[in-house]
Enzyme design. Structure first.
Site, mmCIF file in Angstrom:
data_model
loop_
_atom_site.group_PDB
_atom_site.id
_atom_site.type_symbol
_atom_site.label_atom_id
_atom_site.label_comp_id
_atom_site.label_asym_id
_atom_site.label_seq_id
_atom_site.Cartn_x
_atom_site.Cartn_y
_atom_site.Cartn_z
ATOM 1 N N THR A 1 12.324 19.047 24.139
ATOM 2 C CA THR A 1 12.483 20.344 24.801
ATOM 3 C C THR A 1 12.488 21.481 23.780
ATOM 4 O O THR A 1 11.801 22.496 23.957
ATOM 5 C CB THR A 1 13.792 20.370 25.604
ATOM 6 O OG1 THR A 1 13.807 19.263 26.517
ATOM 7 C CG2 THR A 1 13.924 21.656 26.386
ATOM 8 N N TYR B 1 10.903 18.075 38.332
ATOM 9 C CA TYR B 1 10.251 18.805 39.428
ATOM 10 C C TYR B 1 9.999 17.952 40.661
ATOM 11 O O TYR B 1 10.375 18.333 41.769
ATOM 12 C CB TYR B 1 8.947 19.490 38.986
ATOM 13 C CG TYR B 1 8.382 20.376 40.070
ATOM 14 C CD1 TYR B 1 8.977 21.600 40.359
ATOM 15 C CD2 TYR B 1 7.288 19.978 40.822
ATOM 16 C CE1 TYR B 1 8.493 22.399 41.389
ATOM 17 C CE2 TYR B 1 6.798 20.768 41.851
ATOM 18 C CZ TYR B 1 7.399 21.977 42.131
ATOM 19 O OH TYR B 1 6.928 22.761 43.144
ATOM 20 N N TYR C 1 15.965 10.121 28.439
ATOM 21 C CA TYR C 1 16.535 11.451 28.197
ATOM 22 C C TYR C 1 17.003 12.014 29.533
ATOM 23 O O TYR C 1 16.194 12.298 30.413
ATOM 24 C CB TYR C 1 15.472 12.333 27.547
ATOM 25 C CG TYR C 1 15.836 13.781 27.297
ATOM 26 C CD1 TYR C 1 17.160 14.237 27.312
ATOM 27 C CD2 TYR C 1 14.838 14.705 27.025
ATOM 28 C CE1 TYR C 1 17.457 15.571 27.072
ATOM 29 C CE2 TYR C 1 15.125 16.039 26.779
ATOM 30 C CZ TYR C 1 16.436 16.466 26.813
ATOM 31 O OH TYR C 1 16.724 17.791 26.581
ATOM 32 N N ARG D 1 17.947 20.657 33.562
ATOM 33 C CA ARG D 1 16.548 21.059 33.421
ATOM 34 C C ARG D 1 15.619 20.341 34.402
ATOM 35 O O ARG D 1 14.606 20.899 34.808
ATOM 36 C CB ARG D 1 16.052 20.780 31.992
ATOM 37 C CG ARG D 1 16.645 21.697 30.938
ATOM 38 C CD ARG D 1 15.998 21.439 29.579
ATOM 39 N NE ARG D 1 16.529 22.317 28.549
ATOM 40 C CZ ARG D 1 16.068 23.527 28.275
ATOM 41 N NH1 ARG D 1 15.055 24.013 28.976
ATOM 42 N NH2 ARG D 1 16.602 24.245 27.301
ATOM 43 N N LYS E 1 19.480 9.547 25.496
ATOM 44 C CA LYS E 1 19.930 10.865 25.053
ATOM 45 C C LYS E 1 20.581 11.499 26.269
ATOM 46 O O LYS E 1 19.913 11.797 27.262
ATOM 47 C CB LYS E 1 18.765 11.727 24.569
ATOM 48 C CG LYS E 1 19.191 13.162 24.245
ATOM 49 C CD LYS E 1 18.000 14.053 23.916
ATOM 50 C CE LYS E 1 18.462 15.494 23.701
ATOM 51 N NZ LYS E 1 17.320 16.416 23.432
ATOM 52 N N ILE F 1 21.048 13.985 19.268
ATOM 53 C CA ILE F 1 19.783 14.679 19.068
ATOM 54 C C ILE F 1 20.110 16.155 19.186
ATOM 55 O O ILE F 1 20.428 16.655 20.251
ATOM 56 C CB ILE F 1 18.724 14.202 20.071
ATOM 57 C CG1 ILE F 1 18.423 12.719 19.815
ATOM 58 C CG2 ILE F 1 17.456 15.045 19.952
ATOM 59 C CD1 ILE F 1 17.429 12.105 20.782
#
Length: 294
Positions: free
Chosen positions: A47, A110, A136, A141, A164, A206
């Site tokens: 990202t 999405y 992840y 997000r 993550k 991370i």
């Protein structure tokens, strides 16, 4: 218990631009600075690397460049996620061919798949590409949140090795550790709560902040991972303002401002990421001073 595949701090590397194109020379300098700063691994095109606005050719090129620059000195975990399973497989195949040590694959965004859809997504990648995969999870997000139950199923697959976790939910970390087994790699994706995540059994982070302060962040993780909790708490207090400051505007614009202030790359990001606001810039500079970066 065996040593985890990945531990300590792995910076989520920014992708520097100049005049609209990837600035490869600046990227190499940033990677070398991270290695000199003592980080424990490298994560290109996540990202923070603005993967959402890179072309496939640019995406693959940045991975290639990171692996070439690292030259085996540190493990490279390449961001290869997509909300299309076929596209994620394609990107992951390239990362493996390029020599990446693992792939970081975000939950599909999405289109908001069900838990079964997310399981099938990762199972298909596991089957298609023989490379360690970190899931992840960043619901803020993506619009989806992969459950510990689904992760426990995925942990049984040979190539799905860890996570993550950018949820900031520390109780979930303890539950997940028990459900997924002792070989499950647990990396935080949230700098401010990484100290607590380590205390709950996590192996590292991370990190966005490591872009700006690799030496300070590496020292913090070295203390925490060796049980030097007083030193880790000092590091946490020194870095917490910077952790927060780098998200006072849309990421990675504050981070790129900080790096530009240090003379390491241009401030340029790709739309729709706008330059950091004046208030954000002021807070970033103050936080950099607190952290001993400037």
């Amino acid at each position: 218990m065996s040593e985890p595949l990945f531990r300590g701090v792995l910076p989520a590397l920014v992708t520097p631009f100049r005049d609209g194109a990837v600035d490869e020379d600046a990227f190499v300098r940033l990677v070398e600075r991270q290695i000199a700063g003592g980080v424990h691994g490298l994560v290109p095109v996540g990202t923070t690397g603005e993967s959402a606005t890179l072309s496939h050719d640019e995406h693959n090129r940045v991975i290639d460049l990171c692996i070439k620059t690292a030259a085996g000195r540190l493990p490279v975990v390449a961001g290869t996620g997509s909300n299309s399973t076929d596209e994620a497989i394609e990107l992951t195949r390239h990362a493996k061919a390029a020599g990446a040590d693992a792939a970081l694959i975000v939950t599909p965004y999405y289109n908001r798949p069900s838990q079964e859809g997310m399981y099938a997504h990762y199972a298909a990648i596991n089957e298609a590409v023989q490379i360690p995969v970190l899931v992840y999870n960043v619901p803020g997000r993506t619009g989806v949140d992969i459950s510990n139950d689904t992760l426990a199923r995925l942990a049984k697959l040979p190539n799905i090795v860890g996570i993550k976790d950018a949820t900031g939910d520390l109780a979930r970390a303890s539950q997940q550790r028990l459900m997924c087994g002792e070989d499950w790699v647990m990396l935080s994706g949230d700098d401010p709560t990484a100290l607590g995540y380590l205390a709950h059994g996590g192996h590292g982070c991370i990190s966005v902040t490591a872009n700006v302060a690799p030496e300070q962040v590496s020292a913090f993780f070295n203390d925490a991972l060796t049980g030097q909790w007083q030193g880790a708490l000092y590091g946490q207090d020194r870095l917490i303002r910077l952790h927060k400051a780098l998200f006072t505007d849309a990421s990675p614009s504050p981070t790129k401002f900080a790096l530009a202030h240090l003379g390491l790359c241009a401030e340029e990001a790709r739309l729709p990421i706008a330059p950091a606001s004046e208030a954000s810039r002021a807070e970033v500079l103050a936080a950099m001073r607190d952290a001993g970066v400037i």
